[in-house]
Design a protein around this motif. Structure first.
Motif, PDB file in Angstrom:
ATOM      1  N   GLY A   1       4.070   9.668  -8.017  1.00 12.54           N
ATOM      2  CA  GLY A   1       4.977   9.652  -9.259  1.00 12.54           C
ATOM      3  C   GLY A   1       6.461   9.201  -8.571  1.00 12.54           C
ATOM      4  N   ALA A   2       6.672   8.906  -7.474  1.00 15.24           N
ATOM      5  CA  ALA A   2       7.900   8.350  -6.998  1.00 15.24           C
ATOM      6  C   ALA A   2       8.270   7.112  -7.543  1.00 15.24           C
ATOM      7  CB  ALA A   2       7.603   8.029  -5.269  1.00 15.24           C
ATOM      8  N   GLU A   3       9.389   7.071  -7.572  1.00 15.17           N
ATOM      9  CA  GLU A   3      10.313   5.899  -7.765  1.00 15.17           C
ATOM     10  C   GLU A   3      10.582   4.972  -6.428  1.00 15.17           C
ATOM     11  OE1 GLU A   3      13.566   6.297 -10.203  1.00 15.17           O
ATOM     12  OE2 GLU A   3      12.803   7.926 -11.469  1.00 15.17           O
ATOM     13  N   VAL A   4       9.992   3.707  -6.532  1.00 16.67           N
ATOM     14  CA  VAL A   4      10.249   2.927  -5.139  1.00 16.67           C
ATOM     15  C   VAL A   4      10.897   1.677  -5.754  1.00 16.67           C
ATOM     16  CG1 VAL A   4       9.281   1.980  -3.202  1.00 16.67           C
ATOM     17  CG2 VAL A   4       8.532   4.251  -4.118  1.00 16.67           C
ATOM     18  N   THR A   5      12.017   1.528  -5.433  1.00 12.95           N
ATOM     19  CA  THR A   5      12.604   0.162  -5.858  1.00 12.95           C
ATOM     20  C   THR A   5      13.195  -1.063  -4.746  1.00 12.95           C
ATOM     21  OG1 THR A   5      15.058   1.305  -6.156  1.00 12.95           O
ATOM     22  CG2 THR A   5      13.265   1.084  -8.118  1.00 12.95           C
ATOM     23  N   GLU A   6      13.352  -0.145  -3.401  1.00 20.05           N
ATOM     24  CA  GLU A   6      13.670  -0.916  -2.294  1.00 20.05           C
ATOM     25  C   GLU A   6      12.887  -0.556  -1.243  1.00 20.05           C
ATOM     26  OE1 GLU A   6      18.551  -1.450  -2.918  1.00 20.05           O
ATOM     27  OE2 GLU A   6      17.674   0.211  -1.809  1.00 20.05           O
TER      28      GLU A   6
ATOM     29  N   ALA B   1       0.686  -1.285  -0.018  1.00 21.17           N
ATOM     30  CA  ALA B   1       0.026  -0.218  -0.035  1.00 21.17           C
ATOM     31  C   ALA B   1       0.964   1.244   0.142  1.00 21.17           C
ATOM     32  CB  ALA B   1      -1.124   0.067   1.328  1.00 21.17           C
ATOM     33  N   ALA B   2       1.767   1.198   0.684  1.00 20.76           N
ATOM     34  CA  ALA B   2       2.994   2.510   0.830  1.00 20.76           C
ATOM     35  C   ALA B   2       3.415   2.628  -0.543  1.00 20.76           C
ATOM     36  CB  ALA B   2       3.759   2.138   2.021  1.00 20.76           C
ATOM     37  N   ILE B   3       3.976   1.462  -1.261  1.00 18.30           N
ATOM     38  CA  ILE B   3       4.634   1.673  -2.472  1.00 18.30           C
ATOM     39  C   ILE B   3       3.574   2.142  -3.465  1.00 18.30           C
ATOM     40  CG2 ILE B   3       5.599   0.272  -4.410  1.00 18.30           C
ATOM     41  CD1 ILE B   3       6.542  -1.666  -1.898  1.00 18.30           C
TER      42      ILE B   3
ATOM     43  N   GLY C   1       5.394 -11.975   2.183  1.00 19.25           N
ATOM     44  CA  GLY C   1       5.428 -10.548   1.668  1.00 19.25           C
ATOM     45  C   GLY C   1       6.630 -10.207   0.794  1.00 19.25           C
ATOM     46  N   ALA C   2       7.930 -10.603   1.154  1.00 17.81           N
ATOM     47  CA  ALA C   2       8.856 -10.492   0.103  1.00 17.81           C
ATOM     48  C   ALA C   2       8.568 -10.954  -1.412  1.00 17.81           C
ATOM     49  CB  ALA C   2      10.362 -11.218   0.518  1.00 17.81           C
ATOM     50  N   ASP C   3       8.139 -12.052  -1.549  1.00 20.59           N
ATOM     51  CA  ASP C   3       7.799 -12.218  -2.984  1.00 20.59           C
ATOM     52  C   ASP C   3       6.798 -11.308  -3.542  1.00 20.59           C
ATOM     53  OD1 ASP C   3       9.221 -14.607  -2.561  1.00 20.59           O
ATOM     54  OD2 ASP C   3       7.470 -15.916  -1.970  1.00 20.59           O
ATOM     55  N   ARG C   4       5.856 -10.844  -2.737  1.00 21.02           N
ATOM     56  CA  ARG C   4       4.711  -9.911  -3.099  1.00 21.02           C
ATOM     57  C   ARG C   4       5.424  -8.488  -3.719  1.00 21.02           C
ATOM     58  NH1 ARG C   4       1.899 -12.657   1.010  1.00 21.02           N
ATOM     59  NH2 ARG C   4       0.311 -13.961   0.369  1.00 21.02           N
ATOM     60  N   LEU C   5       6.396  -8.171  -2.749  1.00 22.07           N
ATOM     61  CA  LEU C   5       7.072  -6.859  -3.006  1.00 22.07           C
ATOM     62  C   LEU C   5       7.971  -7.112  -4.499  1.00 22.07           C
ATOM     63  CD1 LEU C   5       6.173  -6.060  -0.455  1.00 22.07           C
ATOM     64  CD2 LEU C   5       8.453  -4.913  -0.070  1.00 22.07           C
ATOM     65  N   ARG C   6       8.629  -8.252  -4.380  1.00 18.94           N
ATOM     66  CA  ARG C   6       9.402  -8.306  -5.682  1.00 18.94           C
ATOM     67  C   ARG C   6       8.579  -8.576  -6.991  1.00 18.94           C
ATOM     68  NH1 ARG C   6      11.044 -12.534  -3.265  1.00 18.94           N
ATOM     69  NH2 ARG C   6      13.023 -12.204  -1.672  1.00 18.94           N
ATOM     70  N   ALA C   7       7.235  -8.835  -6.714  1.00 18.11           N
ATOM     71  CA  ALA C   7       6.342  -8.884  -7.882  1.00 18.11           C
ATOM     72  C   ALA C   7       6.153  -7.759  -8.412  1.00 18.11           C
ATOM     73  CB  ALA C   7       5.171  -9.975  -7.719  1.00 18.11           C
ATOM     74  N   ARG C   8       6.293  -6.613  -7.489  1.00 19.29           N
ATOM     75  CA  ARG C   8       5.715  -5.463  -7.832  1.00 19.29           C
ATOM     76  C   ARG C   8       7.160  -4.462  -8.088  1.00 19.29           C
ATOM     77  NH1 ARG C   8       0.804  -3.616  -5.742  1.00 19.29           N
ATOM     78  NH2 ARG C   8      -0.559  -5.203  -6.010  1.00 19.29           N
ATOM     79  N   GLY C   9       8.312  -5.092  -8.538  1.00 20.55           N
ATOM     80  CA  GLY C   9       9.389  -4.584  -8.766  1.00 20.55           C
ATOM     81  C   GLY C   9      10.271  -3.812  -7.691  1.00 20.55           C
ATOM     82  N   VAL C  10       9.934  -4.387  -6.331  1.00 16.35           N
ATOM     83  CA  VAL C  10      10.733  -3.604  -5.282  1.00 16.35           C
ATOM     84  C   VAL C  10      11.480  -4.817  -4.608  1.00 16.35           C
ATOM     85  CG1 VAL C  10      10.322  -2.493  -2.916  1.00 16.35           C
ATOM     86  CG2 VAL C  10       8.611  -1.987  -5.051  1.00 16.35           C
ATOM     87  N   THR C  11      12.829  -4.180  -4.483  1.00 20.49           N
ATOM     88  CA  THR C  11      13.623  -5.500  -3.576  1.00 20.49           C
ATOM     89  C   THR C  11      13.442  -5.370  -2.135  1.00 20.49           C
ATOM     90  OG1 THR C  11      15.165  -5.033  -5.407  1.00 20.49           O
ATOM     91  CG2 THR C  11      16.097  -6.070  -3.294  1.00 20.49           C
TER      92      THR C  11
END
Length: 185
Positions: free
Chosen positions: A148-153, A139-141, A165-175
């Motif tokens: 318009g922010a870039e969120v990658t980590e 939700a934060a991402i 949860g880590a898998d879900r973040l990776r699926a959205r392009g966030v490490t």
């Protein structure tokens, strides 16, 4: 999960995190970082180790998620000399706010941020104390990306890998990056 975790690397930090059985409901093993926060030197070590996991040149802002994420993000903002944006529960921000609703592992919630505090193209690091199912972090991402922010980590003290949860973040392009992990939920 990107991690500084091994069986011994952050065992000193993991040892300061207590487990509360059956909270907030039966079957949940709540990983409570408040005991880590009580230990000044251990908290300082935690922030130092988290800071070492990111490249400050690649971050414009740090987004802390209410409530315990505020504590971690504020200390990290200080350590890295970066501004901090607050992602708050509804009705807590005095100015114009934008928000997003999301599901938790045991309910629903909403987070909000001030309009204009994140500018398009800013690189934002999401910070919270713990990654479980990933609902709050996702939700934060999304809230930050909507601005318009870039969120990658995203950075955490604790990961609960069994909750994916880590898998879900990776699926959205966030490490996702965490200092330590606890098996089980």
């Amino acid at each position: 999960m990107e991690s500084a975790c091994s069986t011994t690397a952050n065992a000193d930090i993991a040892a300061r995190i207590r487990t509360i059985a059956d909270y907030p409901k039966p079957g949940i093993q709540f990983r409570d970082v408040s005991t880590l926060l009580l230990d000044g030197p251990a908290f300082r070590t935690t922030i130092d180790r988290l800071a070492a996991l990111v490249n400050p040149a690649e971050i414009d802002l740090i987004a802390g998620i209410e409530a315990r994420g505020f504590i971690v993000a504020s200390a990290l903002s200080y350590a890295l000399s970066k501004g901090k944006v607050m992602l708050r529960k509804p009705g807590k921000l005095p100015g114009e706010a934008v928000g997003i609703d999301y599901a938790l592992e045991y309910g629903t919630d909403r987070i909000e941020m001030h309009v204009g505090h994140v500018l398009p193209g800013q690189r934002v690091l999401v910070v919270d104390d713990l990654l479980a199912t990933g609902g709050t972090a996702l939700a934060a991402i999304q809230l930050l990306r909507n601005a318009g922010a870039e969120v990658t980590e995203a950075l955490f003290i604790v990961d609960l890998p069994d909750l994916k949860g880590a898998d879900r973040l990776r699926a959205r392009g966030v490490t996702p990056i965490a200092l330590c992990a606890f098996e089980g939920d």
